[in-house]
Write an enzyme that holds these catalytic residues in place. Structure first.
Site, PDB file in Angstrom:
ATOM      1  CB  CYS A 188     -12.347 -27.381 -19.883  1.00  0.00           C
ATOM      2  SG  CYS A 188     -11.598 -25.740 -19.877  1.00  0.00           S
ATOM      3  N   GLY A 196     -17.193 -25.824 -16.260  1.00  0.00           N
ATOM      4  CA  GLY A 196     -16.844 -24.556 -16.887  1.00  0.00           C
ATOM      5  C   GLY A 196     -18.080 -23.778 -17.267  1.00  0.00           C
ATOM      6  CG  ASN A 217     -10.453 -31.307 -18.733  1.00  0.00           C
ATOM      7  OD1 ASN A 217     -10.628 -32.350 -18.137  1.00  0.00           O
ATOM      8  ND2 ASN A 217     -10.210 -30.184 -18.095  1.00  0.00           N
ATOM      9  N   GLY A 218      -7.579 -29.488 -19.582  1.00  0.00           N
ATOM     10  CA  GLY A 218      -6.262 -29.619 -18.964  1.00  0.00           C
ATOM     11  C   GLY A 218      -5.429 -28.373 -19.183  1.00  0.00           C
ATOM     12  CE1 TYR A 260     -16.011 -26.850  -5.311  1.00  0.00           C
ATOM     13  CE2 TYR A 260     -14.699 -26.574  -7.292  1.00  0.00           C
ATOM     14  CZ  TYR A 260     -15.695 -26.134  -6.449  1.00  0.00           C
ATOM     15  OH  TYR A 260     -16.386 -24.994  -6.747  1.00  0.00           O
TER      16      TYR A 260
END
Length: 484
Positions: A16, A42, A117-118, A257
């Site tokens: 995210c 996302g 985020n996570g 990535y």
């Protein structure tokens, strides 16, 4: 289904992205632009919450940022000089509107909006305990437990409540939060998930990547440190370290990535690191071939590095159409395959009759790799040598990356020779674990004090996995004891 023939269908899914700004007259518009830059992290949903000094305003939508937050009618409702935003790919919770972040709650200290985020590896355990105590959860996202824990704290000040809540969390997180008086940011004790500080027109910004600062012309200030909480208000910025300091172990997949190539992560150019990975791969596993072909788009920097190091020509042997969305379901196989070529197509004039080195960043299930190799053979390639610019993915992730169970990971099921036969290549090689560390300037991986979170390659998880049944690897037992 059509996704079976989509070259993007077997990718690791992004986590995210978060963004927040305090005190700017164009807070919501700037947040929307920042989220545009983070869209790669996302694509399922996006949301913005703003505060106008009296009221909070929220807009949360399923779909891409540009589908909703480029509309004047939407942006006019997001009034105020402070805002936070979120782009989502769900790793915990369904893709439904009530899970779209930022989440918001009214506490006795005032309003509190939070974006995350996570992934919390004890999120389910905490949630069950909260529900047993009478909490009414409005979403199925692990992020909501932070709202409940903060609300239940007996500390007098909001920031004390928030930091007390953080001390109950396990796993990986980068939070941005907005209250009536301040913008807050927090990063997990190991710094697994990224968070950076920027500045625009004298106003502080918190966001996942530097590319979100670039798009709005903001200045990068510094990375938020592992375990750090920052509080931004009208008096400036305050830094707090509520937990015992630990050595940072950021996620290695940001370089492989996830991060955008033009971002700077922990002082390293992502683009430069990926080129280094390709060059290191060429040194470790050269191929007797005519040209180097990247799998677009994520394989491009590594392919450039491989080509430059090996002295082979670099060519775009696969052309990607960037103007095609999700492949729609087609009634017959022949029509489905036409749908695939709308997105990716072999450049026959380049690969026909050639021995090619295909460069990709990773192999997950392997289904995509099978299709890529076959695409090259159908276009007339005489040999296809597959090279992967990261080590084999042998273990699933529990920190915000959507990976399959271990029995679905190709490298966990097959050895190198079997994988090569499965994907139909003439040869197959991965970058070694030490090789990926050399790509980032280290002599090798330190087995006693690993520099990065690299469990997908090594099976060594750096935190407790409370919500996971069983232990994925015996080596984790010692790490769990160390984590305490």
């Amino acid at each position: 289904m059509a996704d079976d023939f989509d070259l993007d269908a077997d990718r690791l899914r992004e986590e995210c992205g978060v963004f927040g700004i305090f005190g700017h007259v164009d807070a919501a518009a700037i947040t929307a632009l920042g989220l545009h830059a983070l869209q790669h992290r996302g694509q399922e949903a996006a949301g913005i919450v703003s505060f106008d000094g009296t009221r909070f305003h929220s807009e949360r939508r399923l779909g891409l940022v540009g589908d909703h937050f480029s509309k004047q009618s939407t942006m006019e409702g997001l009034m105020g000089r402070s805002a936070i935003g979120h782009v989502r790919y769900s790793t915990t919770g369904e893709t439904i509107l009530r899970n779209v972040q930022p989440l918001f709650a009214e506490l006795d200290t005032g309003g509190f909006a939070v974006a995350h985020n996570g992934n919390l590896t004890n999120g389910l355990t905490l949630r069950r305990g909260l529900v047993r105590q009478g909490a009414m959860c409005q979403s199925t996202s692990d992020t909501e437990v932070v709202l409940h824990l903060t609300a239940r704290s007996r500390r007098p000040r909001f920031i004390e409540r928030f930091t007390e809540a953080l001390n109950e969390l396990e796993g990986a997180y980068a939070f941005v939060g907005l209250t009536n008086h301040e913008l807050v940011g927090a990063r997990d004790p190991l710094g697994i998930r990224p968070l950076v500080l920027g500045e625009l027109d004298g106003c502080y910004i918190l966001t996942s990547e530097t590319c979100a600062l670039d798009i709005i012309g903001a200045r990068f200030v510094r990375d938020i440190e592992n375990g750090e909480v920052v509080v931004i208000n009208s008096r400036g910025l305050q830094s707090i370290k509520p937990s015992t300091p630990r050595e940072a172990r950021p996620c290695i997949f940001e370089y492989v990535y996830f991060a955008r190539p033009d971002s700077i992560v922990h002082g390293r150019s992502v683009y430069g690191v990926r080129k280094n990975m390709g060059a290191e791969l060429a040194r470790e596993s050269p191929a007797d071939a005519d040209l180097v072909v990247p799998v677009p788009d994520s394989g491009v920097p590594a392919a450039l590095g491989f080509a430059q190091e090996s002295g082979l020509p670099f060519e775009f042997g696969i052309i990607r159409n960037h103007y095609v969305g999700r492949t729609f379901i087609q009634p017959t196989q022949s029509v489905r395959e036409v749908g695939v070529r709308m997105k990716h197509n072999a450049n026959r004039g380049i690969v026909e009759g050639k021995r090619i080195v295909l460069i990709d960043d990773s192999i997950v299930r392997g289904t995509t790799s099978v299709k890529i190799v076959q695409m090259m053979r159908d276009a007339g390639a005489s040999e296809v040598h597959f090279r992967i610019s990261s080590p084999p993915i042998t273990h699933p992730d529990y920190y915000g990356i959507d990976t399959p169970d271990r029995d679905k990971l190709l490298a966990a099921r097959l050895n190198l020779e079997e994988m090569c036969a499965y994907i139909g290549a003439d040869s197959l090689a991965f970058l070694s674990v030490d090789g990926i560390y050399r790509s980032m300037g280290y002599a090798k991986r330190d087995p006693l004090r690993p520099q990065f979170t690299d469990h997908c390659f090594t099976g060594e998880y750096p935190t407790r996995l409370t919500d996971v049944d069983g232990v994925p690897d015996m080596r984790q037992l010692g790490l769990l004891a160390e984590a305490g």
